[in-house]
Design a protein around this motif. Structure first.
Motif, PDB file in Angstrom:
ATOM      1  N   ASN A 227       0.830  -1.214   0.000  1.00 24.24           N
ATOM      2  CA  ASN A 227       0.000   0.000   0.000  1.00 24.24           C
ATOM      3  C   ASN A 227       0.863   1.263   0.000  1.00 24.24           C
ATOM      4  OD1 ASN A 227      -2.256  -1.657   0.164  1.00 24.24           O
ATOM      5  ND2 ASN A 227      -2.573  -1.327   2.358  1.00 24.24           N
ATOM      6  N   LEU A 228       1.937   1.223   0.774  1.00 22.27           N
ATOM      7  CA  LEU A 228       2.823   2.381   0.885  1.00 22.27           C
ATOM      8  C   LEU A 228       3.512   2.671  -0.446  1.00 22.27           C
ATOM      9  CD1 LEU A 228       4.116   4.480   2.823  1.00 22.27           C
ATOM     10  CD2 LEU A 228       5.886   2.784   3.291  1.00 22.27           C
ATOM     11  N   PHE A 229       4.058   1.633  -1.068  1.00 16.88           N
ATOM     12  CA  PHE A 229       4.727   1.825  -2.350  1.00 16.88           C
ATOM     13  C   PHE A 229       3.739   2.248  -3.438  1.00 16.88           C
ATOM     14  CE2 PHE A 229       8.126  -1.124  -0.699  1.00 16.88           C
ATOM     15  CZ  PHE A 229       9.164  -0.193  -0.776  1.00 16.88           C
ATOM     16  N   ALA A 230       2.529   1.691  -3.406  1.00 18.02           N
ATOM     17  CA  ALA A 230       1.531   2.020  -4.427  1.00 18.02           C
ATOM     18  C   ALA A 230       1.004   3.434  -4.277  1.00 18.02           C
ATOM     19  CB  ALA A 230       0.378   1.022  -4.376  1.00 18.02           C
ATOM     20  N   GLN A 231       1.022   3.960  -3.039  1.00 18.76           N
ATOM     21  CA  GLN A 231       0.476   5.291  -2.776  1.00 18.76           C
ATOM     22  C   GLN A 231      -0.960   5.399  -3.288  1.00 18.76           C
ATOM     23  OE1 GLN A 231       2.357   8.375  -1.237  1.00 18.76           O
ATOM     24  NE2 GLN A 231       2.731   6.369  -0.329  1.00 18.76           N
ATOM     25  N   SER A 232      -1.723   4.338  -3.023  1.00 18.22           N
ATOM     26  CA  SER A 232      -3.097   4.287  -3.507  1.00 18.22           C
ATOM     27  C   SER A 232      -3.867   3.289  -2.657  1.00 18.22           C
ATOM     28  CB  SER A 232      -3.112   3.863  -4.975  1.00 18.22           C
ATOM     29  OG  SER A 232      -4.429   3.835  -5.495  1.00 18.22           O
ATOM     30  N   LYS A 233      -5.192   3.302  -2.808  1.00 16.67           N
ATOM     31  CA  LYS A 233      -6.036   2.350  -2.107  1.00 16.67           C
ATOM     32  C   LYS A 233      -6.239   1.099  -2.968  1.00 16.67           C
ATOM     33  CE  LYS A 233      -7.208   4.842   1.597  1.00 16.67           C
ATOM     34  NZ  LYS A 233      -6.409   6.035   1.389  1.00 16.67           N
ATOM     35  N   PRO A 234      -6.305  -0.073  -2.352  1.00 17.54           N
ATOM     36  CA  PRO A 234      -6.589  -1.282  -3.118  1.00 17.54           C
ATOM     37  C   PRO A 234      -8.005  -1.252  -3.682  1.00 17.54           C
ATOM     38  CG  PRO A 234      -6.680  -1.736  -0.769  1.00 17.54           C
ATOM     39  CD  PRO A 234      -6.160  -0.342  -0.914  1.00 17.54           C
ATOM     40  N   VAL A 376      -7.467  -4.528   5.561  1.00 16.29           N
ATOM     41  CA  VAL A 376      -8.429  -4.616   4.458  1.00 16.29           C
ATOM     42  C   VAL A 376      -7.925  -5.608   3.406  1.00 16.29           C
ATOM     43  CG1 VAL A 376      -9.418  -3.380   2.498  1.00 16.29           C
ATOM     44  CG2 VAL A 376      -9.451  -2.323   4.764  1.00 16.29           C
ATOM     45  N   VAL A 377      -6.654  -5.472   3.020  1.00 16.15           N
ATOM     46  CA  VAL A 377      -6.102  -6.370   2.002  1.00 16.15           C
ATOM     47  C   VAL A 377      -6.051  -7.805   2.514  1.00 16.15           C
ATOM     48  CG1 VAL A 377      -4.128  -6.867   0.520  1.00 16.15           C
ATOM     49  CG2 VAL A 377      -4.744  -4.493   0.998  1.00 16.15           C
ATOM     50  N   GLY A 378      -5.628  -7.993   3.766  1.00 18.55           N
ATOM     51  CA  GLY A 378      -5.554  -9.338   4.326  1.00 18.55           C
ATOM     52  C   GLY A 378      -6.903 -10.019   4.403  1.00 18.55           C
ATOM     53  N   VAL A 379      -7.923  -9.294   4.837  1.00 18.71           N
ATOM     54  CA  VAL A 379      -9.278  -9.846   4.929  1.00 18.71           C
ATOM     55  C   VAL A 379      -9.811 -10.170   3.536  1.00 18.71           C
ATOM     56  CG1 VAL A 379     -11.672  -9.275   5.502  1.00 18.71           C
ATOM     57  CG2 VAL A 379      -9.843  -8.779   7.134  1.00 18.71           C
ATOM     58  N   THR A 387     -13.657 -18.199  -1.232  1.00 18.04           N
ATOM     59  CA  THR A 387     -14.744 -18.180  -2.213  1.00 18.04           C
ATOM     60  C   THR A 387     -14.290 -18.461  -3.633  1.00 18.04           C
ATOM     61  OG1 THR A 387     -14.499 -15.795  -2.633  1.00 18.04           O
ATOM     62  CG2 THR A 387     -15.964 -16.465  -0.816  1.00 18.04           C
ATOM     63  N   GLY A 388     -12.986 -18.294  -3.904  1.00 21.25           N
ATOM     64  CA  GLY A 388     -12.484 -18.446  -5.254  1.00 21.25           C
ATOM     65  C   GLY A 388     -12.810 -17.272  -6.154  1.00 21.25           C
ATOM     66  N   GLU A 389     -13.269 -16.176  -5.585  1.00 22.28           N
ATOM     67  CA  GLU A 389     -13.703 -15.020  -6.372  1.00 22.28           C
ATOM     68  C   GLU A 389     -12.755 -13.838  -6.208  1.00 22.28           C
ATOM     69  OE1 GLU A 389     -17.584 -14.172  -4.918  1.00 22.28           O
ATOM     70  OE2 GLU A 389     -18.515 -15.956  -5.817  1.00 22.28           O
ATOM     71  N   VAL A 390     -12.793 -12.952  -7.199  1.00 19.03           N
ATOM     72  CA  VAL A 390     -12.118 -11.661  -7.077  1.00 19.03           C
ATOM     73  C   VAL A 390     -12.940 -10.795  -6.124  1.00 19.03           C
ATOM     74  CG1 VAL A 390     -11.371  -9.577  -8.277  1.00 19.03           C
ATOM     75  CG2 VAL A 390     -11.165 -11.821  -9.396  1.00 19.03           C
ATOM     76  N   ILE A 391     -12.283 -10.192  -5.152  1.00 20.07           N
ATOM     77  CA  ILE A 391     -12.985  -9.411  -4.131  1.00 20.07           C
ATOM     78  C   ILE A 391     -12.911  -7.927  -4.467  1.00 20.07           C
ATOM     79  CG2 ILE A 391     -13.138  -8.845  -1.685  1.00 20.07           C
ATOM     80  CD1 ILE A 391     -13.829 -11.777  -2.431  1.00 20.07           C
ATOM     81  N   ASP A 392     -14.057  -7.316  -4.564  1.00 20.50           N
ATOM     82  CA  ASP A 392     -14.159  -5.866  -4.764  1.00 20.50           C
ATOM     83  C   ASP A 392     -14.093  -5.202  -3.386  1.00 20.50           C
ATOM     84  OD1 ASP A 392     -15.202  -3.205  -5.090  1.00 20.50           O
ATOM     85  OD2 ASP A 392     -15.964  -3.837  -7.047  1.00 20.50           O
ATOM     86  N   ILE A 393     -13.081  -4.375  -3.183  1.00 27.24           N
ATOM     87  CA  ILE A 393     -12.867  -3.770  -1.865  1.00 27.24           C
ATOM     88  C   ILE A 393     -14.062  -2.928  -1.434  1.00 27.24           C
ATOM     89  CG2 ILE A 393     -11.439  -2.171  -0.540  1.00 27.24           C
ATOM     90  CD1 ILE A 393     -10.134  -4.883  -1.080  1.00 27.24           C
ATOM     91  N   SER A 394     -14.683  -2.231  -2.352  1.00 26.05           N
ATOM     92  CA  SER A 394     -15.822  -1.385  -1.994  1.00 26.05           C
ATOM     93  C   SER A 394     -16.945  -2.210  -1.381  1.00 26.05           C
ATOM     94  CB  SER A 394     -16.336  -0.614  -3.209  1.00 26.05           C
ATOM     95  OG  SER A 394     -16.833  -1.496  -4.205  1.00 26.05           O
ATOM     96  N   GLU A 395     -17.081  -3.452  -1.809  1.00 29.58           N
ATOM     97  CA  GLU A 395     -18.158  -4.299  -1.294  1.00 29.58           C
ATOM     98  C   GLU A 395     -17.895  -4.744   0.136  1.00 29.58           C
ATOM     99  OE1 GLU A 395     -18.785  -7.479  -4.037  1.00 29.58           O
ATOM    100  OE2 GLU A 395     -19.474  -6.158  -5.669  1.00 29.58           O
ATOM    101  N   ILE A 396     -16.654  -5.097   0.454  1.00 30.05           N
ATOM    102  CA  ILE A 396     -16.406  -5.522   1.840  1.00 30.05           C
ATOM    103  C   ILE A 396     -16.417  -4.331   2.786  1.00 30.05           C
ATOM    104  CG2 ILE A 396     -15.121  -7.573   1.104  1.00 30.05           C
ATOM    105  CD1 ILE A 396     -12.571  -6.202   2.032  1.00 30.05           C
TER     106      ILE A 396
END
Length: 405
Positions: A227-234, A376-379, A387-396
């Motif tokens: 997160n620090l290197f990306a300087q952005s939210k997942p 957030v990323v770990g969860v 679930t085998g699914e791609v997780i949308d961060i906004s949804e969690i």
């Protein structure tokens, strides 16, 4: 030499013999006058590391400890008496007394993960400076609640994501974020290969309910760095992982271990940066590697401890810039006494900056907001594995009603 320039005479005395000197003859080797007193909540292995590093750094001393486990208390008392015979150590009978002692300036919380939020709720009543070990909580809901508590707190509130200060990451941060040696970062990868989780009191780290699971408990360090290197939210997270080797037949007081021992995590960030994390916890070494690729170059750094009698550097960092600039190859490290004081010296600088912030000499340390996003990323990664699914961060985030992020 000014008083300020010799504040860390504990560092000097670690290298040179001075016991033969009378106190009146000591200058470089004089006992530093500590400005602050800290209490340690949680007297296990990590608690002892915090104690030793505090005393080595020298601007604070450890005033007392609190723990519910008698073995941990007795072991830490014995260690303290042996290593710091000139100091007294209080042992508190309640958490409230440990937090509210008027002689104390700061609290270091290093109890099992699932206890952090409840202890913080008691600790903030004191208005003292607080350092909370990672991960700040085991669930997204609890982490968000702690984040809110920290945002309203007037004293220093620091999260123990100290891997930022390991030599390889500290230098990588400098090269990439300050010198911009690789230009605009496009992708990031981090790898950790290591031995299994070590033993803990009541083996709490073998169970997700108490630890938050492997990707929260251990890997929050690396998600914080990404997160620090990306300087952005997942934005989106996809992961695979399993329990293939470790603790498959481990039982403790009627419970079966449920933590994973390997994972591959992919993260897409809101600014377009892509990141990956590779974990293996059944390797016969401790190995970490970070690679950052940008539009003007590539940085790679690693840290290795393989227990072999081979004389080679334990760290490596290289910056390759092609025609865009100077290449660099080196072995980032700290002085030996600092590097061996815990987590390759990172804990020392975590404490150094904690005291700096208390002094009002502001240093960049992990905030509760950054601690929250590491969880957030770990969860999300853990949920993706299940679930085998791609997780949308906004949804969690919607699930815990996080707004205005």
């Amino acid at each position: 030499m000014t008083e300020e320039s010799k504040t860390n005479n504990n560092y000097y005395t670690s290298f040179f013999k001075s016991k033969h000197l009378a106190e009146k003859d000591k200058y470089l080797f004089s006992t530093p006058q500590a400005k602050y007193k800290f209490n340690v909540i949680g007297a296990g292995m990590i608690g002892q590391e915090h104690i030793k590093v505090t005393m080595l750094e020298g601007r604070a001393t450890i005033n007392g400890i609190f723990d519910l486990d008698e073995n941990s208390l007795n072991n830490t008392k014995q260690m303290f008496q042996q290593e710091f015979p000139d100091y007294d150590l209080k042992v508190y009978d309640t958490l409230e007394n440990a937090c509210q002692d008027p002689e104390v300036d700061g609290l270091i919380i290093c109890t099992p993960n699932f206890t952090h939020l409840d202890i913080v709720k008691e600790a903030i009543k004191s208005s003292k400076h607080i350092l909370v070990e990672k991960p700040m909580a085991t669930t997204l809901k609890d982490a968000f609640e702690m984040k809110q508590l920290a945002e309203e707190y007037d004293s220093v509130f620091q999260i123990g994501l100290q891997y930022r200060y390991k030599p390889i990451y500290s230098e990588a941060i400098h090269e990439v974020m300050e010198r911009q040696a690789v230009g605009d970062v496009k992708n990031i990868s981090i790898m950790e290969h290591r031995v299994p989780f070590l033993d803990k009191v009541n083996q709490w780290n073998k169970f997700s309910d108490y630890s938050g699971g492997t990707l929260v408990e251990k890997c929050c360090h690396y998600f914080d760095l990404l997160n620090l290197f990306a300087q952005s939210k997942p934005k989106k997270v996809y992961a695979t992982g399993d329990r293939d080797v470790n603790f498959r037949d481990f039982h403790y007081e009627g419970e079966d271990s449920d933590i994973i021992d390997n994972a591959m995590v992919t993260i897409n960030y809101e600014n377009g940066i892509k990141a990956s994390f590779n974990l293996c916890m059944f390797s016969p070494m401790f190995y970490e590697e970070v690679t950052l690729c940008g539009d003007k170059g590539r940085l790679k750094a690693y840290e290795n401890e393989d227990f072999l009698p081979v004389d080679r550097p334990s760290t490596h960092l290289e910056v390759l810039s092609g025609e865009n600039g100077v290449a660099k190859i080196g072995n980032p490290c700290y002085p030996k006494i600092i590097q061996e004081s815990g987590h390759h010296g990172a804990t020392y600088y975590e404490h150094k900056y904690f005291v700096d912030n208390i002094d009002g000499n502001t240093k960049s340390t992990a905030t509760a907001d950054e601690g929250f996003w590491s969880i957030v990323v770990g969860v999300a990664a853990d949920q993706s594995i299940k679930t085998g699914e791609v997780i949308d961060i906004s949804e969690i985030l919607e699930e815990i009603q996080v707004k205005g992020r």
